[in-house]
Design a protein around this motif. Structure first.
Motif, PDB file in Angstrom:
ATOM      1  N   ASN A   9     -30.169  59.061  91.744  1.00  0.00           N
ATOM      2  CA  ASN A   9     -30.971  58.676  90.581  1.00  0.00           C
ATOM      3  C   ASN A   9     -31.321  59.907  89.745  1.00  0.00           C
ATOM      4  O   ASN A   9     -30.881  61.032  90.048  1.00  0.00           O
ATOM      5  CB  ASN A   9     -32.239  57.934  91.025  1.00  0.00           C
ATOM      6  CG  ASN A   9     -33.091  58.755  91.994  1.00  0.00           C
ATOM      7  OD1 ASN A   9     -33.116  59.992  91.927  1.00  0.00           O
ATOM      8  ND2 ASN A   9     -33.791  58.074  92.899  1.00  0.00           N
ATOM      9  N   ASP A  10     -32.096  59.712  88.715  1.00  0.00           N
ATOM     10  CA  ASP A  10     -32.443  60.809  87.808  1.00  0.00           C
ATOM     11  C   ASP A  10     -33.197  61.929  88.517  1.00  0.00           C
ATOM     12  O   ASP A  10     -33.030  63.115  88.181  1.00  0.00           O
ATOM     13  CB  ASP A  10     -33.298  60.276  86.643  1.00  0.00           C
ATOM     14  CG  ASP A  10     -32.492  59.408  85.687  1.00  0.00           C
ATOM     15  OD1 ASP A  10     -31.244  59.476  85.735  1.00  0.00           O
ATOM     16  OD2 ASP A  10     -33.105  58.658  84.897  1.00  0.00           O
ATOM     17  N   ALA A  11     -33.995  61.571  89.509  1.00  0.00           N
ATOM     18  CA  ALA A  11     -34.754  62.590  90.240  1.00  0.00           C
ATOM     19  C   ALA A  11     -33.809  63.490  91.040  1.00  0.00           C
ATOM     20  O   ALA A  11     -34.014  64.709  91.122  1.00  0.00           O
ATOM     21  CB  ALA A  11     -35.762  61.915  91.174  1.00  0.00           C
ATOM     22  N   ASP A  12     -32.761  62.888  91.605  1.00  0.00           N
ATOM     23  CA  ASP A  12     -31.775  63.682  92.348  1.00  0.00           C
ATOM     24  C   ASP A  12     -31.035  64.633  91.415  1.00  0.00           C
ATOM     25  O   ASP A  12     -30.805  65.806  91.750  1.00  0.00           O
ATOM     26  CB  ASP A  12     -30.765  62.762  93.042  1.00  0.00           C
ATOM     27  CG  ASP A  12     -31.412  61.853  94.064  1.00  0.00           C
ATOM     28  OD1 ASP A  12     -32.272  62.335  94.816  1.00  0.00           O
ATOM     29  OD2 ASP A  12     -31.057  60.658  94.099  1.00  0.00           O
ATOM     30  N   ALA A  14     -32.088  65.844  88.612  1.00  0.00           N
ATOM     31  CA  ALA A  14     -33.021  66.900  88.210  1.00  0.00           C
ATOM     32  C   ALA A  14     -33.172  67.949  89.324  1.00  0.00           C
ATOM     33  O   ALA A  14     -33.234  69.155  89.055  1.00  0.00           O
ATOM     34  CB  ALA A  14     -34.383  66.290  87.871  1.00  0.00           C
ATOM     35  N   ALA A  15     -33.203  67.495  90.564  1.00  0.00           N
ATOM     36  CA  ALA A  15     -33.330  68.429  91.689  1.00  0.00           C
ATOM     37  C   ALA A  15     -32.093  69.315  91.797  1.00  0.00           C
ATOM     38  O   ALA A  15     -32.205  70.525  92.042  1.00  0.00           O
ATOM     39  CB  ALA A  15     -33.537  67.645  92.986  1.00  0.00           C
TER      40      ALA A  15
END
Length: 467
Positions: A9-12, A14-15
């Motif tokens: 997802n977007d959080a991954d 970004a990480a």
């Protein structure tokens, strides 16, 4: 082996961008089509995210994140494989290592070269030859990365004399699936200190760890080389001469076999003539050495053996023009066959040298039986054949039916002849069923156990090698 993986997802993303930077983490339409397949395989799948790593630290941090979040990771070099080994079949992260392409150290005293996995094979030879040194492994695809060569234990044309990639890897830096960094081996010539974990990594096709640095063994550069092109009336006569050639006082650097149909395809593809295309079968021999006298003795002995075994002639390739003509054609065989059809797949098997002709003749029988074109060439000196099944104008259903039938018979015949599923191109995704049929239950359990010890979550190149 299977795993339940997290969808990215977007959080991954970004990480991952916090590790490698925004411009080296791509997703969706940003990912080029080339990353969905390898050189030959019909297997296609895009990764969810493409990460272009530039350092061991980045690889380690990406793997730690993936391990913590159950995200599959597919290591990727130049993508020149032929069995879907670098195709991200389970989605997740594709980790592109081609940016890690530095030469780190040329140690002339220990005769070793330390480098990163993204260095191309063709660059290694040029780099070390300037210092009078030589890296012997010679796989046909010179634009492959050394990391890919190590992952598949690549062989090539010089294997009959010098061996394969495994024989020239002294040490490895490896990132494990959990992100830990290990140093395996080093510059030492001998090592009997426990299990050879380094040798488990070599040939594991990126399923046990990611190579981020390698220490390669080098040899003195041979100063003299000569090639012989030897025509025979048929393939059986050519192959029957090989054991006699190998048993001679000098070991050839390479012993290649080729047939007229493949030579004609290469001539058309390159728009240049081969020195001779009138015979049905040829051996291509190469000899190298430290002195001209040594090489002259070797090739003259080989020429005599060939003529006694029924060779029609012996063409000596002792000029640059003739060498370029012969080796340009040999190097173009794969691309020439590929250009002659709509799609193809390869059977990369290895059998005892004496059985090469039997397997090639068997492939000719299959060509007639299934009414499908089959072309072959290979390394006769070590029994490694490359047999290509060509689709031409077959529709999807007929192609899959005939391809499966031909492969089933070819791999079964190779096993009957004492052979193995892959000589140098690996198993990847495409050849897993044939590997499974060739292994005993004990072998399967041991290999599966090794995978579980290295990668208990099965996140590193999942679906490759193992069922």
């Amino acid at each position: 082996m299977s795993g339940k993986y997290k969808n990215i997802n977007d959080a991954d993303i970004a990480a991952l961008q916090s590790i490698c930077g925004e411009h080296r983490v791509l997703s969706g339409a940003q990912i080029g089509e080339d990353y969905s397949h390898d050189e030959l395989s019909g297997i296609r799948k895009f990764p969810e995210v493409l990460v272009k790593a530039l350092s061991t630290d980045e690889v380690s941090r990406v793997m730690k994140y993936a391990y913590a979040h159950d995200i599959p990771v597919t290591p990727r070099g130049a993508g020149t494989g032929l069995v879907g080994g670098s195709v991200p079949f389970s989605g997740g992260i594709m980790l592109d290592l081609t940016g890690m392409k530095r030469f780190l150290e040329l140690d002339r005293e220990n005769m070793t070269l330390t480098l990163e996995p993204g260095v191309l094979l063709m660059e290694i030879g040029k780099f070390v030859e300037e210092s009078g040194l030589f890296y012997p492994p010679d796989p046909g695809e010179k634009t492959a990365t050394i990391g890919g060569n190590i992952s598949t234990n690549a062989g090539g044309m010089r294997a009959v004399k010098y061996g394969v990639t495994r024989d020239y890897v002294r040490g490895l830096e490896v990132v494990l699936p959990n992100g830990e960094i290990m140093e395996l081996g080093g510059k030492v010539v001998k090592n009997s200190s426990g299990y050879s974990l380094k040798d488990l990594i070599i040939g594991s096709e990126g399923t046990l760890g990611i190579v981020t640095k390698a220490v390669l063994r080098l040899l003195p550069l041979p100063k003299h080389k000569i090639s012989l092109l030897v025509p025979f009336a048929d393939l059986t006569a050519a192959v029957d001469a090989v054991p006699e050639i190998i048993r001679a006082s000098s070991i050839p650097t390479a012993v290649e076999f080729m047939e007229r149909e493949v030579i004609l395809a290469a001539e058309e593809f390159l728009a240049r003539k081969f020195p001779d295309n009138s015979s049905d079968a040829y051996l291509l021999l190469t000899y190298d050495g430290a002195s001209k006298e040594e090489v002259d003795i070797a090739w003259k002995e080989a020429a005599d053996i060939c003529l006694k075994c029924g060779a029609l002639d012996v063409f000596i390739s002792n000029t640059q023009e003739r060498n370029e003509s012969i080796w340009a054609a040999r190097g173009a065989f794969l691309e020439a066959i590929k250009a002659s059809t709509t799609e193809m797949d390869e059977c990369d098997v290895v059998v005892p040298r004496k059985n090469v002709a039997q397997l090639v003749n068997f492939s000719r029988e299959l060509q007639k039986k299934y009414q499908i074109r089959i072309r072959s060439f290979g390394h006769c000196g070590d029994g490694n054949l490359h047999i290509y099944v060509l689709r031409d104008q077959l529709d999807d259903a007929a192609w899959q039916k005939n391809l499966t039938a031909v492969f089933d018979e070819l791999y079964a015949k190779a096993q009957d002849l004492g052979g193995e599923v892959s000589g140098e191109h690996g198993i990847g995704l495409a050849k897993r069923p044939y590997l499974a049929l060739s292994l005993s239950e004990n072998e399967k359990q041991l290999m599966t156990g090794i995978k579980k010890v290295f990668d208990p979550k099965n996140i590193l190149n999942p679906g490759k090698l193992f069922l």
